[in-house]
Design a protein around this motif. Structure first.
Motif, PDB file in Angstrom:
ATOM      1  N   GLU A  16      -9.209  -2.600  11.617  1.00  0.00           N
ATOM      2  CA  GLU A  16      -9.532  -3.970  11.206  1.00  0.00           C
ATOM      3  C   GLU A  16     -10.377  -3.966   9.932  1.00  0.00           C
ATOM      4  OE1 GLU A  16     -10.295  -7.798  10.419  1.00  0.00           O
ATOM      5  OE2 GLU A  16      -8.670  -6.955  11.629  1.00  0.00           O
ATOM      6  N   ASP A  19      -8.031  -3.404   7.084  1.00  0.00           N
ATOM      7  CA  ASP A  19      -7.243  -4.622   6.847  1.00  0.00           C
ATOM      8  C   ASP A  19      -8.086  -5.695   6.164  1.00  0.00           C
ATOM      9  OD1 ASP A  19      -4.994  -3.526   7.955  1.00  0.00           O
ATOM     10  OD2 ASP A  19      -5.276  -4.433   9.926  1.00  0.00           O
ATOM     11  N   ARG A  20      -9.354  -5.789   6.542  1.00  0.00           N
ATOM     12  CA  ARG A  20     -10.241  -6.785   5.916  1.00  0.00           C
ATOM     13  C   ARG A  20     -10.358  -6.547   4.419  1.00  0.00           C
ATOM     14  NH1 ARG A  20     -14.699  -5.465   8.340  1.00  0.00           N
ATOM     15  NH2 ARG A  20     -15.661  -4.375   6.587  1.00  0.00           N
ATOM     16  N   LEU A  22      -8.191  -4.868   2.526  1.00  0.00           N
ATOM     17  CA  LEU A  22      -6.891  -5.119   1.902  1.00  0.00           C
ATOM     18  C   LEU A  22      -6.653  -6.614   1.708  1.00  0.00           C
ATOM     19  CD1 LEU A  22      -4.656  -2.512   3.775  1.00  0.00           C
ATOM     20  CD2 LEU A  22      -5.499  -2.390   1.422  1.00  0.00           C
ATOM     21  N   ARG A  23      -7.059  -7.409   2.683  1.00  0.00           N
ATOM     22  CA  ARG A  23      -6.892  -8.864   2.551  1.00  0.00           C
ATOM     23  C   ARG A  23      -7.761  -9.422   1.443  1.00  0.00           C
ATOM     24  NH1 ARG A  23      -6.976  -8.602   8.326  1.00  0.00           N
ATOM     25  NH2 ARG A  23      -9.182  -9.237   8.320  1.00  0.00           N
ATOM     26  N   SER A  24      -8.901  -8.781   1.201  1.00  0.00           N
ATOM     27  CA  SER A  24      -9.821  -9.293   0.173  1.00  0.00           C
ATOM     28  C   SER A  24      -9.298  -9.080  -1.237  1.00  0.00           C
ATOM     29  CB  SER A  24     -11.185  -8.613   0.304  1.00  0.00           C
ATOM     30  OG  SER A  24     -11.148  -7.277  -0.219  1.00  0.00           O
ATOM     31  N   GLY A  25      -8.434  -8.067  -1.402  1.00  0.00           N
ATOM     32  CA  GLY A  25      -7.923  -7.751  -2.730  1.00  0.00           C
ATOM     33  C   GLY A  25      -8.871  -6.907  -3.562  1.00  0.00           C
TER      34      GLY A  25
END
Length: 360
Positions: A16, A19-20, A22-25
């Protein structure tokens, strides 16, 4: 191996965290790294922490940030991973190899004292296998001669001596976050220091010599930690205390099970908190058939992994090729064998390890 020598532990929290990010960019060095550095400082008595891409990079940068370079000597053990000496050579200095004391495989203070010369710039004790070196004696030598101490704490997260955590003795210290260490960021390292100027220099060195973009103040490297790695490291840091206690409990089980056997179990110095990065036994040549290597083969046949850390002293590696008289180092290289001690071992695994070692 049904019981591996090491077993990195990753769970849903680490996934997680990745993933956090990666989602932030924002995957390069950013807020996760800054948060990891701040949180890591809590296990080293509040010292400033500077994240890098490996423990080796951290040791290299620590030497450079402290001004160690050509013409200098750095006292190191030969019984360690090669990086301990490689970084000294990469800094342009000369590694001076000295012997270890037999009980805990760390630098022998008497050998350190005998090796000091006018060119000695630093002592680099290694807290090998997770056992603290004799920092009181080493620190006294350094103070007496006016030389620096750089702790190689790459295997010793949360180890302590007389209540002081390793990493809080020298001017700088370095921890590895490689996958098999007591905690990991996937890959990475952490340099800690109590000197604000050294901390700033470390940050410059890791980032091409820049604090402000395109305003390079010195010649530096690209050895930054990514936010992906830092996010994993932050999760693992929260688990470190529990994992450490499990390692210590596993070691206590092995101590009891192997007491009176043909192998010598690890000793712990008074006041030392051993965190058992490795549970390393000593196998004298005639203690078991085939000696250390014979025992390792029999363990493998029973599905029990083991490792030899380290079979060749650094001074004898082709990269250095020195002929030195280091008897305790040579003896350790012939006799040490590390058994599984990681937190994922079950009670059945521990029993199997003991049974495999003591089997005739």
């Amino acid at each position: 191996m049904s019981i591996p020598a090491a077993a990195p532990l990753f769970g849903a929290e680490e996934r997680e965290a990745v993933d956090r990010v990666l989602r932030s960019g924002m995957v390069a060095q950013g807020p996760e790294v800054a948060a990891f550095e701040e949180e890591f400082s809590a296990i080293v008595a509040g010292r400033t922490a500077v994240a890098v891409n490996s423990g080796t990079s951290g040791l290299h940068l620590a030497l450079l940030a402290m001004g160690v370079g050509p013409g200098d000597e750095v006292i190191v053990p030969s019984f360690s991973f090669a990086a301990t000496a490689n970084v000294v050579a990469l800094a342009g200095a000369t590694p001076v190899f000295v012997d270890i004391e037999p009980g805990h495989y760390c630098l022998d203070p008497a050998a350190v004292e005998a090796a000091v010369t006018p060119r000695t710039a630093a002592i680099m004790p290694v807290h090998l296998y997770g056992h603290p070196a004799d920092m009181a004696a080493i620190g006294a030598i350094a103070q007496r001669h006016g030389i620096a101490v750089i702790e190689d704490a790459c295997q010793a997260h949360a180890a302590a001596l007389d209540g002081t955590p390793v990493g809080a003795f020298g001017k700088t210290a370095v921890f590895s976050l490689y996958p098999t260490k007591n905690m990991t960021s996937g890959e990475g390292g952490m340099v800690v220091t109590d000197d604000p100027q050294i901390a700033r220099t470390l940050r410059l060195l890791r980032n091409q010599g820049m604090e402000k973009r395109y305003e390079n103040e010195l010649v530096g490297f690209n050895v930054r930690m990514t936010d992906l790695h830092a996010a994993i490291g932050r999760v693992q840091l929260r688990k470190l205390a529990g994992w450490t206690e499990q390692r210590r409990a596993n070691a206590a089980f092995l101590d009891a099970g192997l007491a009176g056997s043909a192998v010598g179990t690890p000793s712990v110095a008074p006041g030392a908190r051993h965190v058992y990065h490795q549970y390393t036994v000593r196998v004298e040549p005639d203690a078991v058939p085939g000696g250390r290597d014979g025992l390792a083969e029999r363990l493998a046949a029973r599905g029990v992994g083991s490792g030899v850390y380290y079979p060749i002293p650094i001074h004898r590696l082709p990269s250095f090729g020195l002929a030195l008289d280091l008897p305790e180092t040579e003896r350790a290289a012939r006799e040490v064998l590390s058994l599984p001690v990681h937190p994922s071992l079950s009670d059945a695994d521990l029993k199997s390890i003991v049974e495999a070692v003591v089997a005739k």
